[in-house]
Each structure stands twice: as C-alpha cells, then as structure tokens.
Design a protein around this motif. Structure first.
Motif, mmCIF file in Angstrom:
data_model
loop_
_atom_site.group_PDB
_atom_site.id
_atom_site.type_symbol
_atom_site.label_atom_id
_atom_site.label_comp_id
_atom_site.label_asym_id
_atom_site.label_seq_id
_atom_site.Cartn_x
_atom_site.Cartn_y
_atom_site.Cartn_z
ATOM 1 N N UNK A 1 30.590 89.372 50.251
ATOM 2 C CA UNK A 1 30.000 88.878 49.008
ATOM 3 C C UNK A 1 30.585 89.607 47.798
ATOM 4 N N UNK A 2 30.980 90.846 47.982
ATOM 5 C CA UNK A 2 31.515 91.635 46.867
ATOM 6 C C UNK A 2 32.901 91.153 46.432
ATOM 7 N N UNK A 3 33.493 90.255 47.207
ATOM 8 C CA UNK A 3 34.797 89.705 46.846
ATOM 9 C C UNK A 3 34.682 88.339 46.167
ATOM 10 N N UNK A 4 33.449 87.841 46.017
ATOM 11 C CA UNK A 4 33.252 86.548 45.363
ATOM 12 C C UNK A 4 33.622 86.659 43.889
ATOM 13 N N UNK A 5 34.297 85.652 43.395
ATOM 14 C CA UNK A 5 34.643 85.595 41.975
ATOM 15 C C UNK A 5 34.153 84.306 41.337
ATOM 16 N N UNK A 6 34.106 83.218 42.156
ATOM 17 C CA UNK A 6 33.611 81.956 41.627
ATOM 18 C C UNK A 6 33.190 81.033 42.755
ATOM 19 N N UNK B 1 31.058 86.817 61.588
ATOM 20 C CA UNK B 1 29.666 86.713 61.134
ATOM 21 C C UNK B 1 29.573 86.981 59.634
ATOM 22 N N UNK B 2 30.294 87.995 59.151
ATOM 23 C CA UNK B 2 30.302 88.298 57.717
ATOM 24 C C UNK B 2 30.845 87.109 56.931
ATOM 25 N N UNK B 3 31.907 86.504 57.427
ATOM 26 C CA UNK B 3 32.492 85.340 56.751
ATOM 27 C C UNK B 3 31.533 84.150 56.776
ATOM 28 N N UNK B 4 30.842 83.936 57.885
ATOM 29 C CA UNK B 4 29.862 82.845 57.964
ATOM 30 C C UNK B 4 28.723 83.066 56.973
ATOM 31 N N UNK B 5 28.281 84.296 56.830
ATOM 32 C CA UNK B 5 27.226 84.600 55.856
ATOM 33 C C UNK B 5 27.724 84.308 54.447
ATOM 34 N N UNK B 6 28.943 84.729 54.132
ATOM 35 C CA UNK B 6 29.510 84.481 52.795
ATOM 36 C C UNK B 6 29.519 82.990 52.503
ATOM 37 N N UNK B 7 29.982 82.208 53.459
ATOM 38 C CA UNK B 7 30.062 80.770 53.248
ATOM 39 C C UNK B 7 28.678 80.142 53.122
ATOM 40 N N UNK B 8 27.722 80.598 53.916
ATOM 41 C CA UNK B 8 26.355 80.081 53.836
ATOM 42 C C UNK B 8 25.746 80.395 52.481
#
Length: 185
Positions: free
Chosen positions: A76-81, A38-45
């Motif tokens: 989300x805290x692992x997003x870089x680009x 679910x966390x990964x799906x939210x990140x992708x969304x």
C-alpha cells in the motif's frame, strides 16, 4: 568444428534465456512467494474497494492511513494513484494520533486492541472515513470492511452498521460481494 560451434551457441542462448527468465521472476515489485502474493492481493482488493467508494466531498487525493502493526500493508505504501487517475497518498499513524480525523480519508487497520479500536472510531464520528481492517474476523465492531486473506484470494465482510456511520457511500455491488463472501466458509 561446425557442430561444436552450434553447441556452444545453443548453450550460450540457453544460459541467456535462463538468466532472463530468472531476472523476470525476481523483478522487484512482482510477487513471487505466497506471502508476496497475499500482499499483492490485499493491495488490489483495497484499490478495488476505493474505486467503488464515494465521499460526500470527493478529495482530490485520497489520504490512506495505516494504523497499528500490519501483515499485508507493505505494498500500500507504493500506491500513487487509482486506476481513474486520482492520486493516493499513504501514511502511517499511531492509533491514538489526534491528527487522524483531519488527515485520513481511508483507514487501514492492522492489529489493534479492542479498546484502541473503540476509541479510534469514537474519535472519527462525524468524519467521512472508510475503514478497512486486517484483523477483525467477524467484522462486528467498527470497521466497514474486514479482510479475510487467503493464498488464492482476499475475501471481505461488510459491516453495514459501520458503513452507515462512516459517512461514505459504497457501490451496492461491492456490498453484495461482501455479503456473498460472508456466506462462504
């Protein structure tokens, strides 16, 4: 003796393959449990929504701000680009922080009270900020996108009034997808 050697070799290869498969499943950053999925799906969304959003003046790096207690924001805290190469910086702020309007292009809202939500959006007036909310079921107040997180996928609703006030533009196909999700139970 030859058969014994082959059995030992086969057993060793089996153990090696099993440990490699187990290591692959337990690789950090790769979701495994329903909660991690679910966390990964939210990140992708969130990344998908961002890629179809335009600001009046495109920031060289998107500043995503996480506000309030969240259930799905960890990745989300692992997003870089973004996929298009634009950098993304992620920070956590208190809901009432006066720096938010000048330091955030995107707000990801967790569990905040209605009074906090209304005060925040009053403070954001005149600033081009996209808002995405975890906890705004009917999507009737303030946030542009309201997530509905399920085990299989993340759906979202769109608040067109909030979008009009946000100062950002979202591709019509994304808005249509959000409207289609509203029609589903």
């Amino acid at each position: 003796m030859h058969l014994s050697y082959l059995l030992h070799l086969f057993a060793g290869l089996f153990l090696l393959a099993s440990s490699l498969a187990l290591a692959d499943i337990q690789t950090p950053g790769r979701p495994g449990t329903q909660a991690e999925l679910r966390v990964e799906h939210v990140r992708q969304t969130v990344l998908d929504i961002l890629s179809y959003t335009r600001w009046p003046v495109e920031p060289p790096a998107l500043r995503l701000c996480v506000l309030g207690p969240t259930e799905y924001a960890d990745s989300l805290f692992h997003l870089r680009q973004q996929a298009n190469g634009r950098r993304v910086t992620v920070s956590r702020y208190s809901v009432g922080d006066p720096l938010i309007p000048g330091h955030c292009d995107v707000i990801y809202l967790g569990d905040v009270t209605e009074a906090e939500r209304l005060a925040l959006f009053a403070h954001l007036q005149g600033h081009a900020v996209l808002s995405i909310s975890e906890k705004d079921g009917p999507c009737s107040t303030s946030s542009v996108f309201c997530l509905q997180v399920g085990d299989e996928r993340v759906r979202f609703n769109v608040n067109l009034d909030a979008l009009a006030l946000s100062g950002v533009k979202v591709h019509p196909a994304v808005l249509k997808l959000g409207r289609a999700d509203e029609a589903r139970p």
